[in-house]
Design a protein around this motif. Structure first.
Motif, PDB file in Angstrom:
ATOM      1  N   PHE A  12      -1.070   2.214   4.935  1.00 31.49           N
ATOM      2  CA  PHE A  12      -0.379   3.496   4.946  1.00 31.49           C
ATOM      3  C   PHE A  12       1.072   3.365   5.394  1.00 31.49           C
ATOM      4  CE2 PHE A  12      -4.902   4.160   5.655  1.00 31.49           C
ATOM      5  CZ  PHE A  12      -5.198   4.949   4.547  1.00 31.49           C
ATOM      6  N   ALA A  13       1.550   2.117   5.492  1.00 36.87           N
ATOM      7  CA  ALA A  13       2.966   1.911   5.767  1.00 36.87           C
ATOM      8  C   ALA A  13       3.748   2.025   4.468  1.00 36.87           C
ATOM      9  CB  ALA A  13       3.174   0.532   6.391  1.00 36.87           C
ATOM     10  N   SER A  14       5.033   2.190   4.580  1.00 33.82           N
ATOM     11  CA  SER A  14       5.861   2.219   3.373  1.00 33.82           C
ATOM     12  C   SER A  14       5.818   0.842   2.718  1.00 33.82           C
ATOM     13  CB  SER A  14       7.304   2.583   3.730  1.00 33.82           C
ATOM     14  OG  SER A  14       7.894   1.550   4.524  1.00 33.82           O
ATOM     15  N   SER A  15       6.018   0.815   1.418  1.00 32.70           N
ATOM     16  CA  SER A  15       5.961  -0.469   0.710  1.00 32.70           C
ATOM     17  C   SER A  15       7.018  -1.432   1.236  1.00 32.70           C
ATOM     18  CB  SER A  15       6.147  -0.237  -0.793  1.00 32.70           C
ATOM     19  OG  SER A  15       7.369   0.439  -1.055  1.00 32.70           O
ATOM     20  N   GLU A  16       8.179  -0.892   1.637  1.00 33.93           N
ATOM     21  CA  GLU A  16       9.244  -1.749   2.157  1.00 33.93           C
ATOM     22  C   GLU A  16       8.819  -2.412   3.458  1.00 33.93           C
ATOM     23  OE1 GLU A  16      13.941  -1.411   3.570  1.00 33.93           O
ATOM     24  OE2 GLU A  16      12.902   0.309   2.698  1.00 33.93           O
ATOM     25  N   LEU A  17       8.231  -1.628   4.381  1.00 32.29           N
ATOM     26  CA  LEU A  17       7.768  -2.184   5.654  1.00 32.29           C
ATOM     27  C   LEU A  17       6.624  -3.161   5.421  1.00 32.29           C
ATOM     28  CD1 LEU A  17       7.660  -2.338   8.729  1.00 32.29           C
ATOM     29  CD2 LEU A  17       6.203  -0.290   8.705  1.00 32.29           C
ATOM     30  N   ARG A  18       5.688  -2.815   4.526  1.00 34.07           N
ATOM     31  CA  ARG A  18       4.550  -3.681   4.257  1.00 34.07           C
ATOM     32  C   ARG A  18       5.005  -5.034   3.730  1.00 34.07           C
ATOM     33  NH1 ARG A  18       1.690  -0.140   1.793  1.00 34.07           N
ATOM     34  NH2 ARG A  18       2.515  -0.497  -0.278  1.00 34.07           N
ATOM     35  N   ARG A  47      -3.756  -9.821   3.818  1.00 33.39           N
ATOM     36  CA  ARG A  47      -3.599  -9.429   2.410  1.00 33.39           C
ATOM     37  C   ARG A  47      -4.943  -9.018   1.801  1.00 33.39           C
ATOM     38  NH1 ARG A  47       1.349 -10.624   0.184  1.00 33.39           N
ATOM     39  NH2 ARG A  47       2.700 -12.021   1.414  1.00 33.39           N
ATOM     40  N   ARG A  48      -5.998  -9.728   2.161  1.00 32.04           N
ATOM     41  CA  ARG A  48      -7.323  -9.402   1.632  1.00 32.04           C
ATOM     42  C   ARG A  48      -7.831  -8.061   2.180  1.00 32.04           C
ATOM     43  NH1 ARG A  48     -10.462 -13.174  -0.776  1.00 32.04           N
ATOM     44  NH2 ARG A  48     -12.341 -12.286   0.159  1.00 32.04           N
ATOM     45  N   ALA A  49      -7.359  -7.688   3.368  1.00 31.60           N
ATOM     46  CA  ALA A  49      -7.804  -6.437   3.980  1.00 31.60           C
ATOM     47  C   ALA A  49      -7.028  -5.237   3.461  1.00 31.60           C
ATOM     48  CB  ALA A  49      -7.676  -6.530   5.501  1.00 31.60           C
ATOM     49  N   ILE A  50      -5.866  -5.490   2.889  1.00 29.98           N
ATOM     50  CA  ILE A  50      -5.025  -4.392   2.412  1.00 29.98           C
ATOM     51  C   ILE A  50      -5.597  -3.801   1.113  1.00 29.98           C
ATOM     52  CG2 ILE A  50      -2.773  -3.841   1.419  1.00 29.98           C
ATOM     53  CD1 ILE A  50      -1.518  -5.766   3.383  1.00 29.98           C
ATOM     54  N   PHE A  51      -5.637  -2.492   1.063  1.00 34.50           N
ATOM     55  CA  PHE A  51      -6.028  -1.802  -0.165  1.00 34.50           C
ATOM     56  C   PHE A  51      -5.052  -0.656  -0.373  1.00 34.50           C
ATOM     57  CE2 PHE A  51      -8.337   1.800  -2.138  1.00 34.50           C
ATOM     58  CZ  PHE A  51      -8.454   1.253  -3.406  1.00 34.50           C
ATOM     59  N   ILE A  52      -4.234  -0.744  -1.400  1.00 33.17           N
ATOM     60  CA  ILE A  52      -3.224   0.268  -1.688  1.00 33.17           C
ATOM     61  C   ILE A  52      -3.452   0.831  -3.089  1.00 33.17           C
ATOM     62  CG2 ILE A  52      -1.511  -0.714  -0.115  1.00 33.17           C
ATOM     63  CD1 ILE A  52      -0.197  -2.081  -2.489  1.00 33.17           C
ATOM     64  N   GLU A  68       4.699   8.277  -2.879  1.00 33.19           N
ATOM     65  CA  GLU A  68       4.021   7.267  -2.057  1.00 33.19           C
ATOM     66  C   GLU A  68       3.092   7.920  -1.047  1.00 33.19           C
ATOM     67  OE1 GLU A  68       5.094   3.090   0.231  1.00 33.19           O
ATOM     68  OE2 GLU A  68       6.690   4.497  -0.290  1.00 33.19           O
ATOM     69  N   ALA A  69       3.531   9.032  -0.451  1.00 32.63           N
ATOM     70  CA  ALA A  69       2.679   9.754   0.495  1.00 32.63           C
ATOM     71  C   ALA A  69       1.424  10.283  -0.205  1.00 32.63           C
ATOM     72  CB  ALA A  69       3.456  10.896   1.130  1.00 32.63           C
ATOM     73  N   ALA A  70       1.580  10.771  -1.426  1.00 33.68           N
ATOM     74  CA  ALA A  70       0.424  11.261  -2.185  1.00 33.68           C
ATOM     75  C   ALA A  70      -0.523  10.110  -2.525  1.00 33.68           C
ATOM     76  CB  ALA A  70       0.907  11.949  -3.460  1.00 33.68           C
ATOM     77  N   GLU A  91      -2.673   9.309   0.340  1.00 37.80           N
ATOM     78  CA  GLU A  91      -3.771  10.257   0.497  1.00 37.80           C
ATOM     79  C   GLU A  91      -4.932   9.905  -0.443  1.00 37.80           C
ATOM     80  OE1 GLU A  91      -3.188  14.458   0.862  1.00 37.80           O
ATOM     81  OE2 GLU A  91      -1.071  14.214   1.375  1.00 37.80           O
ATOM     82  N   VAL A  92      -4.610   9.463  -1.648  1.00 35.97           N
ATOM     83  CA  VAL A  92      -5.648   9.044  -2.589  1.00 35.97           C
ATOM     84  C   VAL A  92      -6.395   7.833  -2.021  1.00 35.97           C
ATOM     85  CG1 VAL A  92      -6.117   8.134  -4.899  1.00 35.97           C
ATOM     86  CG2 VAL A  92      -4.396   9.945  -4.588  1.00 35.97           C
ATOM     87  N   VAL A  93      -5.640   6.880  -1.478  1.00 33.80           N
ATOM     88  CA  VAL A  93      -6.253   5.690  -0.873  1.00 33.80           C
ATOM     89  C   VAL A  93      -7.145   6.094   0.294  1.00 33.80           C
ATOM     90  CG1 VAL A  93      -5.765   3.604   0.465  1.00 33.80           C
ATOM     91  CG2 VAL A  93      -4.466   4.083  -1.620  1.00 33.80           C
ATOM     92  N   ALA A  94      -6.671   7.022   1.139  1.00 33.30           N
ATOM     93  CA  ALA A  94      -7.468   7.480   2.286  1.00 33.30           C
ATOM     94  C   ALA A  94      -8.778   8.111   1.814  1.00 33.30           C
ATOM     95  CB  ALA A  94      -6.663   8.474   3.119  1.00 33.30           C
ATOM     96  N   THR A  95      -8.733   8.853   0.719  1.00 35.46           N
ATOM     97  CA  THR A  95      -9.942   9.465   0.170  1.00 35.46           C
ATOM     98  C   THR A  95     -10.920   8.403  -0.319  1.00 35.46           C
ATOM     99  OG1 THR A  95      -8.731  11.448  -0.505  1.00 35.46           O
ATOM    100  CG2 THR A  95     -10.836  11.016  -1.603  1.00 35.46           C
ATOM    101  N   ILE A  96     -10.389   7.395  -0.991  1.00 33.32           N
ATOM    102  CA  ILE A  96     -11.252   6.312  -1.473  1.00 33.32           C
ATOM    103  C   ILE A  96     -11.896   5.589  -0.297  1.00 33.32           C
ATOM    104  CG2 ILE A  96     -11.278   4.097  -2.691  1.00 33.32           C
ATOM    105  CD1 ILE A  96      -9.016   5.195  -4.456  1.00 33.32           C
ATOM    106  N   ARG A  97     -11.138   5.342   0.756  1.00 34.53           N
ATOM    107  CA  ARG A  97     -11.679   4.690   1.948  1.00 34.53           C
ATOM    108  C   ARG A  97     -12.776   5.547   2.588  1.00 34.53           C
ATOM    109  NH1 ARG A  97     -11.172  -0.727   2.687  1.00 34.53           N
ATOM    110  NH2 ARG A  97      -9.019  -1.409   2.899  1.00 34.53           N
ATOM    111  N   ARG A  98     -12.558   6.854   2.618  1.00 38.87           N
ATOM    112  CA  ARG A  98     -13.571   7.745   3.199  1.00 38.87           C
ATOM    113  C   ARG A  98     -14.865   7.699   2.388  1.00 38.87           C
ATOM    114  NH1 ARG A  98     -14.922  12.658   1.789  1.00 38.87           N
ATOM    115  NH2 ARG A  98     -13.002  13.083   0.629  1.00 38.87           N
ATOM    116  N   LEU A  99     -14.741   7.746   1.072  1.00 35.71           N
ATOM    117  CA  LEU A  99     -15.928   7.666   0.221  1.00 35.71           C
ATOM    118  C   LEU A  99     -16.639   6.331   0.401  1.00 35.71           C
ATOM    119  CD1 LEU A  99     -14.501   9.237  -3.066  1.00 35.71           C
ATOM    120  CD2 LEU A  99     -16.120  10.290  -1.473  1.00 35.71           C
TER     121      LEU A  99
END
Length: 352
Positions: free
Chosen positions: A223-229, A248-253, A324-326, A329-337
């Motif tokens: 959930f960091a900005s792509s630049e920071l990531r 890297r393996r733990a990241i899901f964007i 990017e913020a939206a 939110e999609v990624v957060a929803t996928i993680r919740r599911l």
């Protein structure tokens, strides 16, 4: 099911099983079991230990004819005793912990089990069979092969098979040779071996934090900005390459959706995300994010996909920060599911 253990005499008398029939509580219990067997009630005695089963067999072996009046009196007393019961307790730690279930922390449950084992009471094997697979594998890799053979004979088949398959070839052969020793093992020896393995399991090192550091770092970078990531990952590549690979393996964007999400799960994700948020997420212009957006649209019905494309075109200009913020939110929803067990992410490949 009535209790015919020696300690039950006083308890059953207090509960209402009086001695008017001239029979002891254990004799009455034997009569009840005999009637249940005659009635084809599917009685199973597996839940009782060997001592209780032995007492039952001995009691039934010493009994012959019971007249109808005595039989009816025993049934009446038994039914009265059941009706008089207000609340029951399991009478052992395992049953009590099963009742409390999610009310206790894992640490408290584990500590209580260890205290019972240290006091010489309780069966160690239920605790061993509930150990995490990695703990069982550690025991199998390091304990004496004779103990490992006994452990495998007590584990559920799937768990035992997974443990055995992961052993080194030579050790697997040695364990196989020792399996014959488990055929005639005495109950006392089985319990002692269980205690030894339970103590060995208690001595295994426990991480202070359950979530691996790489997973936690990956969750934050999701959930960091792509630049920071990108900046953090480049730094980790230079400072700790091995840790960087795990992160890297733990990241899901959002850009990973085509490789990590099953096409059949896309409609479910669409239903869970606010439409305005989804439209912004789908409007991203960079190559990887645009490919992920197209993957989502291509796994919807043609009518829905066309409708979303028209609405995206009507949005006008969306800033990269909003998109990017939206997407986050999609990624957060996928993680919740995923956490709720409603979908499974595809595991990343080693080279990803």
């Amino acid at each position: 099911m009535p209790d015919w253990s020696p300690a039950s005499d006083q308890r059953l008398t207090r509960a209402g099983m009086n001695t008017q029939t001239g029979l002891s509580p254990r004799q009455k219990a034997a009569i009840i079991v005999r009637l249940l067997l005659d009635d084809d009630a599917g009685v199973s005695l597996d839940e009782f230990d060997s001592d209780r089963q032995t007492l039952l067999v001995e009691e039934m072996a010493n009994m012959e004819l019971i007249d109808r009046r005595t039989r009816d009196d025993v049934i009446t007393e038994f039914c009265d005793s059941l009706e008089a019961v207000g609340v029951t307790f399991p009478g052992d730690l395992d049953g009590t912990l099963a009742i409390l279930a999610d009310r206790l922390s894992d640490d408290t449950t584990d500590r209580l089990r260890r205290l019972v084992l240290m006091s010489g009471r309780g069966d160690p094997w239920p605790r061993i069979t509930e150990l995490p697979q990695e703990d069982i594998q550690t025991l199998a890799d390091n304990e004496a092969v004779e103990l490992v053979a006994v452990m495998l004979s007590q584990l559920p088949v799937e768990k035992a098979a997974a443990t055995y398959s992961a052993l080194e070839r030579e050790r697997a052969r040695m364990v196989a040779q020792s399996m014959s020793l488990t055929r005639n093992i005495a109950p006392q020896a089985l319990r002692r071996i269980g205690l030894v393995l339970a103590q060995a399991a208690d001595a295994l090192p426990r991480p202070a934090m359950e979530t691996p550091a790489s997973d936690r770092m990956g969750d934050m970078l999701n959930f960091a900005s792509s630049e920071l990531r990108d900046d953090i990952l480049e730094m980790l590549d230079n400072e700790d390459a091995e840790f960087a690979v795990d992160v890297r393996r733990a990241i899901f964007i959002f850009a990973h959706i085509p490789k990590r999400v099953e096409p059949r799960d896309i409609p479910r994700i669409i239903r869970e995300v606010d439409q305005a948020t989804m439209l912004k997420a789908l409007s991203q212009k960079s190559e990887e994010e645009a490919a992920a957006a197209e993957f989502i649209l291509s796994n919807l019905s043609s009518r829905m996909a066309d409708g979303l494309r028209e609405e995206i075109a009507d949005l006008g200009t969306i800033s990269s920060e909003e998109a990017e913020a939206a997407a986050n939110e999609v990624v957060a929803t996928i993680r919740r599911l995923q956490m709720d067990g409603e979908l499974k992410l595809i595991l990343p490949k080693d080279d990803e």
